[in-house]
Design an enzyme around this catalytic site. Sequence first.
Site, mmCIF file in Angstrom:
data_model
loop_
_atom_site.group_PDB
_atom_site.id
_atom_site.type_symbol
_atom_site.label_atom_id
_atom_site.label_comp_id
_atom_site.label_asym_id
_atom_site.label_seq_id
_atom_site.Cartn_x
_atom_site.Cartn_y
_atom_site.Cartn_z
ATOM 1 C CG ASP A 1 -1.866 -1.171 1.239
ATOM 2 O OD1 ASP A 1 -2.277 -1.618 0.158
ATOM 3 O OD2 ASP A 1 -2.164 -1.668 2.334
ATOM 4 C CB CYS A 2 2.697 3.062 1.828
ATOM 5 S SG CYS A 2 3.453 2.070 3.134
ATOM 6 C CB CYS B 1 5.904 4.447 12.502
ATOM 7 S SG CYS B 1 5.378 3.914 10.864
ATOM 8 C CG ASP C 1 2.286 5.723 12.629
ATOM 9 O OD1 ASP C 1 3.154 6.299 11.959
ATOM 10 O OD2 ASP C 1 1.877 4.571 12.376
ATOM 11 C CB THR D 1 5.692 24.690 -38.332
ATOM 12 O OG1 THR D 1 6.041 25.909 -38.973
ATOM 13 C CG2 THR D 1 4.850 23.836 -39.267
ATOM 14 C CB CYS E 1 4.445 -1.858 1.529
ATOM 15 S SG CYS E 1 3.153 -1.491 2.734
ATOM 16 C CG ASP F 1 8.678 24.389 -33.740
ATOM 17 O OD1 ASP F 1 9.324 25.235 -34.374
ATOM 18 O OD2 ASP F 1 8.148 23.407 -34.269
#
Length: 734
Positions: A14-15, A386, A713, A432, A18, A430
């Site tokens: 999930d993150c 954490c 956390d 063209t 991990c 640019d």
Amino acid sequence: MTDTESRFLVEGMDCASCAAKIDAAVRRVAGVDHVSVSVIAGTMTVRHMARDDVAPAIAQRVGGLGYKLRPLAEGGQGSHGGDRGCCSASHVHECSDPGRQSARPSRADAMPALRWWRTGKGKLTIACGAALVLAYGTGLILPATEPWIFTLAMLVGLLPIARRAVAAALGGTPFSIEMLMSIAAIGAVFLGATEEAAAVVLLFLIGELLEGVAAGKARASIQALTALVPQAALMEVEEGRREVAAESLPVGATVFVRPGDRVAADGMILEGESGIDEASVTGESTPVQKGPGERVFAGTVNGEGALRIRVTAAASDNTIARVIRLVEAAQEAKAPTERFIDRFSRHYTPGVVLVAALVATVPPMVFGGLWQDWIYRALALLLIACPCALVISTPAAIAASLSAGACGGLLIKGGAVLEKIGRVTAVAFDKTGTLTEGKPKVTEVIGFDTSETDVLRYAAALEQGSSHPLARAILDRAESFRLDLPAVAQSKAIGGAGVAGLVDGASLFLGAAQAAGRHAALTAEQGARIAALNEEGKTVSVLVVDGRVAGALAMRDEPRIDAAGGVSALADVGLRVLMLTGDNRRTAASIADRLGIEARAELLPADKQRIVSELRAEGHLVAKIGDGINDAPALAAADVGIAMGGGADVALETADAASLHSRVSDVAAMIRLSRATMRNIYQNIAMALGLKAVLLVTTVAGVTGLWPAILADTGATVLVTINALRLLRLPVAP
């Protein structure tokens, strides 16, 4: 022994934390040479020795961390032409060509989207919550059993967490959140806070579950693009039309697309005209009218007309497949801010653990504090240590931003590019094909002694069958008025001068003014009118009928419909805007004056590169916008190169960023997206560090304990993720 490549879907990742644990663990498997983990795609690619024992060892190591692996077919959707070949769910796919690209699972491979209560994390959270409720009820009836019953309730959730903690430590990640959580919960039990320990474990599991739900939404934003391509297509065969799997369509096949159907593959229209809804690919809000010879993209919706389309790209290489592949690759390319956060977190976590150890020992040993009180505070500090919220603060925002951009037709290749675009101070276009459409259009039809309709009709009749850009402009103008073109006899092209022929018995000539002067004399008034048009940067073709000047047609490559607004949006935020072109000064000045920008004309590619370098030397951070081919030196010299390519290969593969729908306004949209992303990142970092700083002080002071620490956390992680997901809803189209 040769290397091979195995690719997996990873369930439960999930993150970024991990991914880091998985990466560290798999790298320790004997025989593994390289590991690449994609959080947003939910995949892992491993290059390893071609031995039968390596893949099972990888699966065992990752399984010990609490994640499930599933073999992923190489090439994603359609990479085997509909045939899964040697891939199956029972064994790892091994590809002899590790250079092949695609980190994207096909629809057949993709993990099924389970409701949260049916996932492994959901079931564990429910079980832990039920055990805690049961323990609370039992404690009311039998108070003496409370310490033991709450300990058992805690173990329901803690044992899987502790098992993952040990696996992560053995895999090279000793300071994982699982390890910190396990130490804090076990320590709380020994201190007699069993009820609080059980509640903290449940809160931790709830936080993990919420992270998974949020990450799934971010992942689905890109994976949903796969569903835009229909599963079946009507392919033309000798006996008629046959429905086949869209993934199996070969290049060169002809498919029939009914009104209202989605286009099954990138291709070229052979027959039919219709309005194509390209919102899913380019973000264009209104259908685009297309006919024979024009490109269509897989996943777009056919409007009112039936179409026959020749397939020009296999399913694994169509526009949507390449967009997903590029976005996923970009999301794994770390931005400077993300790299800094990664380095910071590697020192931050051990640092807070050291502080927790000092908090547990110094006050009791030096100042005579109570061991139980200070150990409790130290355990709370472990939970604060954490770094999940901090680590995910940047990649979550960047992943959401890149996904939002891709869904709106803006491809930005990585977080570093995304950060840099927002700091651009000078933009060099640019002309063209970038500021202009790239093809001339008839701007005026002038009748000197013939009606304007006849001038256009005669000119278009002479140009029938020609592929010259000016001829196509005249034919397109005639077609827009639905003119019936007469037949031409004795048609012939006069090299370098024009074209001549007989129409309705009249002798016609169409060419430049100088060549027309050799067939008929121009009056002073006619010459002045033509000269004035030339001064406006227009090309003029003069029509001569039976020896007299009948009329003229003026043509010019016109600015894109959104060019003025796109340039104005850049100027409004204080950017310097220039046009660099190889065209003549007169034409360049005409376009630049209409757009209100500075122009440099008659430039070679080396000149454009030199000007970009000069701008950088002046202190500007320069973005160069071009077609990705003849502007390659200048694109390379710029800080950011942006290709305007309408989905062409060069636009998708060369520059730092690309606009699928080639709108000038997309440059301003990219800058807005970049700046919104950086604001979001700063908000996320402030939330992550701010909550931890407050809790760090209050925990050491004894004001807060384990409950607030774990809430801070998990809560910060969820808040950061939800805040990042707001970028998915950011409007990127002008």
